[in-house]
Design a protein around this motif. Sequence first.
Motif, PDB file in Angstrom:
ATOM      1  N   THR A 101      -6.849   7.509   7.056  1.00  0.00           N
ATOM      2  CA  THR A 101      -6.182   7.431   5.760  1.00  0.00           C
ATOM      3  C   THR A 101      -7.115   7.866   4.639  1.00  0.00           C
ATOM      4  O   THR A 101      -8.305   8.083   4.841  1.00  0.00           O
ATOM      5  N   ASN A 138      -5.325   3.393   2.540  1.00  0.00           N
ATOM      6  CA  ASN A 138      -5.705   1.993   2.773  1.00  0.00           C
ATOM      7  C   ASN A 138      -6.608   1.407   1.678  1.00  0.00           C
ATOM      8  O   ASN A 138      -7.268   0.388   1.874  1.00  0.00           O
ATOM      9  N   LYS A 177      -8.191   7.087   0.346  1.00  0.00           N
ATOM     10  CA  LYS A 177      -8.329   6.026  -0.646  1.00  0.00           C
ATOM     11  C   LYS A 177      -8.113   6.685  -1.991  1.00  0.00           C
ATOM     12  O   LYS A 177      -9.054   7.124  -2.630  1.00  0.00           O
ATOM     13  N   LEU A 236      -6.191  -2.290   0.960  1.00  0.00           N
ATOM     14  CA  LEU A 236      -6.690  -3.203   1.986  1.00  0.00           C
ATOM     15  C   LEU A 236      -8.121  -3.609   1.655  1.00  0.00           C
ATOM     16  O   LEU A 236      -8.504  -4.771   1.812  1.00  0.00           O
ATOM     17  N   ILE A 270       0.586  -5.589   9.978  1.00  0.00           N
ATOM     18  CA  ILE A 270       0.699  -4.370   9.182  1.00  0.00           C
ATOM     19  C   ILE A 270       1.923  -3.568   9.595  1.00  0.00           C
ATOM     20  O   ILE A 270       2.121  -3.300  10.780  1.00  0.00           O
ATOM     21  N   CYS A 287       4.035  -1.109   3.393  1.00  0.00           N
ATOM     22  CA  CYS A 287       3.867   0.201   2.760  1.00  0.00           C
ATOM     23  C   CYS A 287       5.085   0.518   1.905  1.00  0.00           C
ATOM     24  O   CYS A 287       6.192   0.064   2.184  1.00  0.00           O
ATOM     25  N   ALA A 336       0.835  -1.202   0.000  1.00  0.00           N
ATOM     26  CA  ALA A 336       0.000   0.000   0.000  1.00  0.00           C
ATOM     27  C   ALA A 336       0.868   1.250   0.000  1.00  0.00           C
ATOM     28  O   ALA A 336       2.038   1.211   0.397  1.00  0.00           O
ATOM     29  N   CYS A 354      -2.436   1.108  13.302  1.00  0.00           N
ATOM     30  CA  CYS A 354      -3.822   0.653  13.351  1.00  0.00           C
ATOM     31  C   CYS A 354      -4.524   1.465  14.423  1.00  0.00           C
ATOM     32  O   CYS A 354      -3.887   2.123  15.239  1.00  0.00           O
ATOM     33  N   MET A 380      -3.983   2.847   9.450  1.00  0.00           N
ATOM     34  CA  MET A 380      -4.529   2.370   8.169  1.00  0.00           C
ATOM     35  C   MET A 380      -5.580   1.282   8.327  1.00  0.00           C
ATOM     36  O   MET A 380      -6.222   0.892   7.359  1.00  0.00           O
ATOM     37  N   PHE A 381      -5.762   0.777   9.544  1.00  0.00           N
ATOM     38  CA  PHE A 381      -6.668  -0.346   9.764  1.00  0.00           C
ATOM     39  C   PHE A 381      -7.395  -0.135  11.081  1.00  0.00           C
ATOM     40  O   PHE A 381      -6.802   0.302  12.060  1.00  0.00           O
ATOM     41  N   VAL A 391       0.304  -6.513   5.428  1.00  0.00           N
ATOM     42  CA  VAL A 391       0.328  -5.238   4.725  1.00  0.00           C
ATOM     43  C   VAL A 391       1.674  -4.548   4.911  1.00  0.00           C
ATOM     44  O   VAL A 391       2.104  -4.299   6.040  1.00  0.00           O
TER      45      VAL A 391
END
Length: 188
Positions: free
Chosen positions: A96, A22, A98, A25, A69, A42, A17, A73, A50-51, A40
Motif C-alpha cells: 500500500t 495504510n 501512505k 493504521l 480488517i 475501507c 482508511a 493482509c 494493508m497490514f 479497520v
Amino acid sequence: PVWPGATAAGPAVTVLAQPGDNWMLHVAVELCQPGDVLVVACATDNHDGMFGELLATSLKARGVRGLVIDAGCRDVRALQAMGFPVWAKAVCARGTVKATPGSVNVPVVCGGALVEPGDVVVADEDGVVVVPRRHAGAAADASDARLSREAITRQRLAAGELGLDIYGMREKLRAAGLVYVDSAADLH
C-alpha cells in the motif's frame, strides 16, 4: 482468521482508511492501549495487503490483542509465528501507499457490521462478533449461562441421550407431519 487457532477479544479501536492506503493504521497504533483490538474499514472495497508483520510488531509491542480488517493482509506465516491474530477479507501480497488521511476512532462498517470505538470484539476460528459497549455486560452474562447449559447438554449427549428428547422436538416434529416408517418391515 488468516491462521488457524487465532483468538482475540477486547475493545475496538476503529480506523476508516482509503483503499490501498495504510497511513491511518500507523496513526491508530499511537492511540491503541493494551488489550485493544484494531478494527479497520475501507472507504470502498479493497483487497490490498494493508497490514503485515511490521505493523503487527508495532501493535504487539503496544499490547494490542489482534486486528480485524475489511481488506487484505500479508505476511501470514510471520503473523502466525509471532502469535498475532488477524481476521482479513483476503490475503494479498500487494502493498500500500501512505498518501491520504482517513479517520481513527469513528464509527465504521467492517465486514457488514457497525463497529463503534470501545465496542467489544470477540474473534476466533469461527469468525468475529461485535458487541455494542452498552450491552457487553449482559452479553457476557448470557454467554456464561449458555456455556453452562451447553456443558450439561454435552454430558447428556455423550451419555447417549438424543437431541430429539433433550430439546423436546418429538411433538413439534409430529405436528409438522413427520412420520417414522419401519423400513425393515418394508424389505422383502
